[in-house]
Write a protein that holds these residues in place. Structure first.
Motif, PDB file in Angstrom:
ATOM      1  N   CYS A  85       0.838  -1.203   0.000  1.00 46.66           N
ATOM      2  CA  CYS A  85       0.000   0.000   0.000  1.00 46.66           C
ATOM      3  C   CYS A  85       0.873   1.254   0.000  1.00 46.66           C
ATOM      4  O   CYS A  85       1.770   1.389   0.824  1.00 46.66           O
ATOM      5  CB  CYS A  85      -0.909   0.001   1.228  1.00 46.66           C
ATOM      6  SG  CYS A  85      -1.816   1.542   1.373  1.00 46.66           S
ATOM      7  N   CYS A  88      -0.162   3.247   3.602  1.00 55.19           N
ATOM      8  CA  CYS A  88       0.140   2.773   4.961  1.00 55.19           C
ATOM      9  C   CYS A  88       1.195   1.677   4.996  1.00 55.19           C
ATOM     10  O   CYS A  88       1.588   1.244   6.071  1.00 55.19           O
ATOM     11  CB  CYS A  88      -1.144   2.303   5.653  1.00 55.19           C
ATOM     12  SG  CYS A  88      -1.724   0.690   5.100  1.00 55.19           S
ATOM     13  N   CYS A 105      -6.144  -1.009  -0.819  1.00 51.92           N
ATOM     14  CA  CYS A 105      -5.806  -1.467   0.533  1.00 51.92           C
ATOM     15  C   CYS A 105      -7.061  -1.645   1.390  1.00 51.92           C
ATOM     16  O   CYS A 105      -7.903  -0.750   1.459  1.00 51.92           O
ATOM     17  CB  CYS A 105      -4.873  -0.454   1.186  1.00 51.92           C
ATOM     18  SG  CYS A 105      -4.401  -0.884   2.866  1.00 51.92           S
ATOM     19  N   CYS A 108      -6.814   1.071   4.493  1.00 53.67           N
ATOM     20  CA  CYS A 108      -6.897   2.540   4.375  1.00 53.67           C
ATOM     21  C   CYS A 108      -7.381   2.985   2.997  1.00 53.67           C
ATOM     22  O   CYS A 108      -7.365   4.177   2.698  1.00 53.67           O
ATOM     23  CB  CYS A 108      -5.543   3.165   4.685  1.00 53.67           C
ATOM     24  SG  CYS A 108      -4.367   3.024   3.347  1.00 53.67           S
ATOM     25  N   GLY A 110      -5.897   2.891   0.362  1.00 53.99           N
ATOM     26  CA  GLY A 110      -4.779   3.394  -0.457  1.00 53.99           C
ATOM     27  C   GLY A 110      -4.560   2.526  -1.691  1.00 53.99           C
ATOM     28  O   GLY A 110      -5.075   1.406  -1.783  1.00 53.99           O
TER      29      GLY A 110
HETATM   30 ZN   LIG Z   1      -3.118   1.031   3.325  1.00 47.20          ZN
END
Ligand SMILES: [Zn+2]
Ligand SMILES: Nc1ncnc2c1ncn2[C@@H]1O[C@H](COP(=O)(O)OP(=O)(O)O)[C@@H](O)[C@H]1O
Length: 171
Positions: A85, A88, A105, A108, A110
């Protein structure tokens, strides 16, 4: 810095004097005074010799060396399928640990990306570097009587449990 970056991009080991300097400086920080765990160092005999000297200067010595063994083809599959990711740093695998939504992700939302040295070609170079420069450390640490073997082909939880029990001196 440039040299280090170039070697990394080519999937070759960076020069010993660079990694040894980084590790020496880090191990002198107060949080290492009670002990530390190294991942990815040493990777050459000179690094291992330097680590012995750094340890001696701190009145410490390496207690355990854990060798995780994994078949070459499985390593290739694990690395080429790895995704990370951008936001994070969480790690996934397209087959073995896929996110719920492709390239997104779970934690998060991402965006996931592939490390530039996780391509088949670069992994091949990294494995060759391992065979030529790092594998001789097995003999080095076996001779010191501190080499421990763990089968890295097992499930993540099993591998984790085996490593932690041998670090506690229970295995
Ligand atoms: Zn993430
Ligand atoms: N001990 C080391 N000696 C020399 N080069 C290293 C060492 N550790 C890491 N590197 C460099 O960094 C690159 C990435 O290291 P790696 O351990 O695969 O990273 P990560 O821990 O993020 O998986 C290696 O291919 C190499 O170029």
């Amino acid at each position: 810095m440039w040299k280090r970056r170039n070697m990394w991009i080519k999937a070759l080991l960076v020069p010993d004097e660079i990694t040894i300097g980084i590790v020496r400086e880090r191990l002198q920080q107060p949080d290492c005074s009670k002990g530390f765990l190294l991942d990815g160092f040493p990777r050459t005999i000179s690094q291992a010799e330097a680590l012995d000297e750094i340890g001696a200067s701190m009145d410490k010595s390496i207690e355990h060396v854990v060798n995780l063994s994994v078949d070459r083809n499985l390593l290739l599959a694990r690395l080429t399928g790895r995704r990370i990711c951008r936001s994070c740093g969480a790690t996934y695998h397209i087959l073995f640990n896929p996110p719920a939504r492709e390239n997104v992700c779970d934690k998060c939302s991402g965006e996931l990306y592939q490390r530039s040295d996780d391509t088949e070609e670069k992994v091949g170079t990294r494995l060759d570097e391992y065979i030529n420069k790092t594998a001789p450390l097995l003999e080095y640490y076996r001779n010191k009587g501190i080499l421990r073997e763990v089968n890295g082909e097992q499930e993540i939880n099993t591998v984790t449990a085996q490593i932690s029990s041998l670090l506690r001196g229970q295995a």
